[in-house]
Design a protein around this motif. Structure first.
Motif, PDB file in Angstrom:
ATOM      1  N   ASP A  79      42.549  37.113  59.523  1.00  0.00           N
ATOM      2  CA  ASP A  79      41.287  37.233  60.249  1.00  0.00           C
ATOM      3  C   ASP A  79      41.580  37.316  61.752  1.00  0.00           C
ATOM      4  O   ASP A  79      42.399  36.550  62.256  1.00  0.00           O
ATOM      5  CB  ASP A  79      40.453  35.991  59.930  1.00  0.00           C
ATOM      6  CG  ASP A  79      39.042  36.074  60.439  1.00  0.00           C
ATOM      7  OD1 ASP A  79      38.850  36.428  61.620  1.00  0.00           O
ATOM      8  OD2 ASP A  79      38.135  35.773  59.656  1.00  0.00           O
ATOM      9  N   ASP A  89      40.017  36.304  64.201  1.00  0.00           N
ATOM     10  CA  ASP A  89      39.640  35.084  64.906  1.00  0.00           C
ATOM     11  C   ASP A  89      40.509  33.884  64.541  1.00  0.00           C
ATOM     12  O   ASP A  89      40.349  32.823  65.119  1.00  0.00           O
ATOM     13  CB  ASP A  89      38.164  34.748  64.620  1.00  0.00           C
ATOM     14  CG  ASP A  89      37.217  35.838  65.134  1.00  0.00           C
ATOM     15  OD1 ASP A  89      37.514  36.414  66.210  1.00  0.00           O
ATOM     16  OD2 ASP A  89      36.227  36.115  64.463  1.00  0.00           O
ATOM     17  N   SER A 109      35.821  37.276  59.215  1.00  0.00           N
ATOM     18  CA  SER A 109      35.297  38.180  60.246  1.00  0.00           C
ATOM     19  C   SER A 109      35.250  39.611  59.737  1.00  0.00           C
ATOM     20  O   SER A 109      35.686  39.907  58.637  1.00  0.00           O
ATOM     21  CB  SER A 109      36.136  38.086  61.519  1.00  0.00           C
ATOM     22  OG  SER A 109      37.371  38.693  61.325  1.00  0.00           O
ATOM     23  N   ASP A 115      40.731  32.881  55.849  1.00  0.00           N
ATOM     24  CA  ASP A 115      41.163  33.528  57.083  1.00  0.00           C
ATOM     25  C   ASP A 115      42.539  34.174  56.971  1.00  0.00           C
ATOM     26  O   ASP A 115      43.016  34.757  57.935  1.00  0.00           O
ATOM     27  CB  ASP A 115      41.107  32.557  58.264  1.00  0.00           C
ATOM     28  CG  ASP A 115      42.049  31.375  58.121  1.00  0.00           C
ATOM     29  OD1 ASP A 115      42.744  31.258  57.097  1.00  0.00           O
ATOM     30  OD2 ASP A 115      42.084  30.552  59.045  1.00  0.00           O
TER      31      ASP A 115
END
Length: 80
Positions: free
Chosen positions: A71, A73, A25, A4
């Motif tokens: 990322d 998210d 993502s 991430d």
């Protein structure tokens, strides 16, 4: 293994090529961190579907930068 965050260092301001397909993502937020003044500068949201080239705003001796790609998210926050 999915990730991430990606952090890359450019000691003299050269461009950095990153394969972003390993991020979780489809989009990520990208930032430059300037270690000389401790500040982040947002690059923007980028697609993680391919490799991208990131170029700092200056080159040469004394122009070191840290590229941070996160990322969208992920829960990381950077002070700007």
């Amino acid at each position: 293994m999915e990730r991430d965050i990606i952090i890359a260092y450019s000691p003299i301001g050269k461009s950095i090529n990153l394969d972003l397909t390993q991020l979780q993502s489809k989009e990520a937020k990208a930032y430059w961190f300037n270690p000389r003044n401790g500040q982040f500068k947002e690059i923007g949201v980028v697609s993680t579907a391919q490799a991208l080239e990131f170029t700092p705003w200056s080159r040469g001796w004394g122009s070191d930068f840290v590229l941070v790609v996160v990322d969208v998210d992920a829960s990381y926050e950077f002070v700007e």
